[in-house]
Design an enzyme around this catalytic site. Sequence first.
Site, PDB file in Angstrom:
ATOM      1  N   ASP A  71     -14.851  33.367  47.546  1.00  0.00           N
ATOM      2  CA  ASP A  71     -14.192  32.236  46.905  1.00  0.00           C
ATOM      3  C   ASP A  71     -12.676  32.286  46.996  1.00  0.00           C
ATOM      4  OD1 ASP A  71     -14.055  34.369  45.155  1.00  0.00           O
ATOM      5  OD2 ASP A  71     -15.100  33.374  43.513  1.00  0.00           O
ATOM      6  N   ASP A 481     -11.549  41.152  37.117  1.00  0.00           N
ATOM      7  CA  ASP A 481     -13.021  41.152  37.063  1.00  0.00           C
ATOM      8  C   ASP A 481     -13.670  42.521  36.945  1.00  0.00           C
ATOM      9  OD1 ASP A 481     -12.983  38.414  37.219  1.00  0.00           O
ATOM     10  OD2 ASP A 481     -13.540  38.311  39.307  1.00  0.00           O
TER      11      ASP A 481
END
Length: 887
Positions: A71, A481
């Site tokens: 992404d 993350d």
Amino acid sequence: MRRTRILTTVLALAAGLLAGTPPALAADASTEVSISADTYTWKNARIDGGGFVPGIVFNRAEKNLAYARTDIGGAYRWQESTKTWTPLLDSVGWDDWGHTGVVSLASDSVDPDKVYAAVGTYTNGWDPKNGAVMRSADRGASWQKTDLPFKLGGNMPGRGMGERLAVDPNRNSVLYLGAPSGKGLWRSTDSGVTWSQVANFPNVGNYVQDPSDTSGYASDNQGIVWVTFDESTGTSGGATRTIYVGVADKDNAVYRSTDAGATWSRLAGQPTGYLAHKGVLDAANGQLYLAYSDKGGPYDGGKGRLWRYATATGTWTDISPVAEADTYYGFAGLTVDRQRPGTVMATAYSSWWPDTQIFRSTDSGGTWTKAWDYTSYPDRANRYTMDVSSSPWLTWGANPSPPEQTPKLGWMTEALEIDPFDSNRMMYGTGATIYGTENLTNWDSGSRFTITPMVRGLEETAVNDLASPPSGAPLLSALGDIGGFRHTDLTKVPSMMFTQPNFTTTTSLDFAETNPGIVVRVGDLDSGPHIAFSTDNGANWFAGTDPSGVSGGGTVAAASDGSRFVWSPAGTGVQYTTGFGNSWAASSGIPADAVVESDRVDPKVFYGFKSGKFYVSSDGGATFTASSATGLPSGDSVRFKALPGAKGDVWLAGGAPDGAYGLWHSTDGGASFTKLSNVEQADTIGFGKAAPGASYQTLYTSAKIGGVRGIFRSTDKGASWTRINDAAHQWGWTGAAITGDPRVYGRVYVSTNGRGVVYGDTSDAGGGDGGGGTDPTPTPTGACAVTYKVTNQWSGGFQADVRLSNTGSNAWSGWSLDWSFGDGQKITQAWNAEYTQSGSAVTARNVGWNGNVAAGASVSFGFTGDWSGANARPTAFRLGDQSCTVS
């Protein structure tokens, strides 16, 4: 997973690249622009994965040709000979940083050398540029680009749907692209060189995740989400007649053309109330399979269905493997076995707890089996086994209660593909990695198939901060993350990310310059502390206590001797503490949200920056005073660092194109700054080992110098600069952090926004060897004694402590202890020692701060491990060639 990237990385980008500030005056240094070039070897500090992989594409004509899209971290091609992924978009530069987000890939089955990528990261104002379609005739080795008149969203909601880009399998000069934001369906008839909107396509989509989102991120129309050709309706050289298109519209999700795109109509009889994430055609059986969810994904499905459409008769059949009332997830991942028509698989992409689910049918969806099922709740039986030894951090250091397991089968599983040439090979993307198997058909025979990470070479982390201490591990990282890692060997995947606590995102870290065993990190966590400390160079951690009001990590600084810390968290003002953060007091004289750093010599001196002002504390962070320095950037997109070994030597980088922007230097502790006239723009600053013959440390920066954007090095205090990257190695945005290595001249660590930690070694004399490993450990001599004790044991796991004593007459300047397990035990994590294990054989080595062991002294380390059956302690230990006594 990408939840935190949306909030942290994007905002950092918006501040660093888009914000404008009034111009400010600055004094210029009397240096001239002098740029040379150097040849560098670039590699990744291995993490293997670390981010969401929303798409995997196999070429239908050539075996072993596959691509993956991420992404925000570019695209990759599979290399079968090494079982690794090769990055394809490292050439994307600073100005086009958004083009590292890939919303779709297409591999040409007529000419397998051709591959296409639809790129662009955000459809709102976070990305200032429009999207583009990149085309390659050499499998991604080089690219040409066509800019589009609209934006694309590789990191937007709905990015797991697709593929939005498709090549006509019969006439490969024809491509289609589904656009977001109400821009409709687009077509190219010249192999992607030019594009025009399909004016008669009847529906641009209407689904938005959150209409109330004023940022435009969750409120954008997700648009046209996939294109699928029925290759059986065309002949070689002629346009395929039948084309199916998926639209983000719950009432009108699928459209079809039967005249090569001349006219379009809503597919009659289709189900409503759901979005079609995928449409996969099994042309041999004349079946179009569709995976539906009530949400656009990639992490927010609540209900879902699977449907089958008979292309010859128009018959719709609900083939869902479970009742609608029993779904708490959407379906997304969808694939068919091209070697075995009628075999279809799907995923429950948003089943976060207890695990994702994968479904398989060998009779076109008539009956299904699951990858796992309950025996008697909460116990479950798996059709698979998982081996994550190549990426051990995928366990997250967790020890969950049933029905959860670690490692998990995955989450955000929107990409699922069976190799079209090999029924035994399947790959699927998750929020953290690519998993795969090469014995998938064991599923059908009742035996277990093996799932392993198939991700080596694909590095997809967003880097917020970097540190390279003078001893201990060469690299510590703060990541989005997955928190961050301690790399003792750059060429190997660390055993675990930072834990205890495990931040969702680490925003800042620092170490004590003269006592680098002391490390501090801060970050974001849904519930729990936002700060952690280590006394063993980041091998093990313990949580600090938050002051009242903390809502996010912010920035943190450690005193040069580790005696105190200054923290500027989100949600409250700057704080300081002595010791390890059991209590905090508010700093005065400095505004909230200031960036903080420490002097690397004087433990009482700390620095801060906020909105054009530089602040200095000489009492350990209790009080700050604004410096009289002027001409600094008026915005907050600034990174600065103090030089190790020189009190008050501070370098500051940052700014914005419409104001003060560049690199500044202070030698009086921030009382005044001088701007380097030969640096047009700079966003990071770092230091590394001085060049041979030089007395001042090497400077590194991500900057624009001499009209060129790149990574630069200076060995003469910034008087001249060497560009050390090249056009093929740019990695989009590199503005978060940079640091040299204090132990290896020329080695530099570069942060990227989605391509992980990149490090480079110079070809200059005296440069790094490129290996990235630690220095060899000297072999100690003399007598030794070992005490081995299991301190805790539970079903399948245990913890042990080892005490190694120097019973000889000579001191050790490093040690390496070998032993073998007799019962198949396997170490999973160690502290106060580095370890390797091959089969039963284990080697534990000192870390940087505990290598020196005097005669009569001892050193201790510990580890956790797995066991089954028995857990007898080892009976023999060797220190080099010396056998140790065992007690």
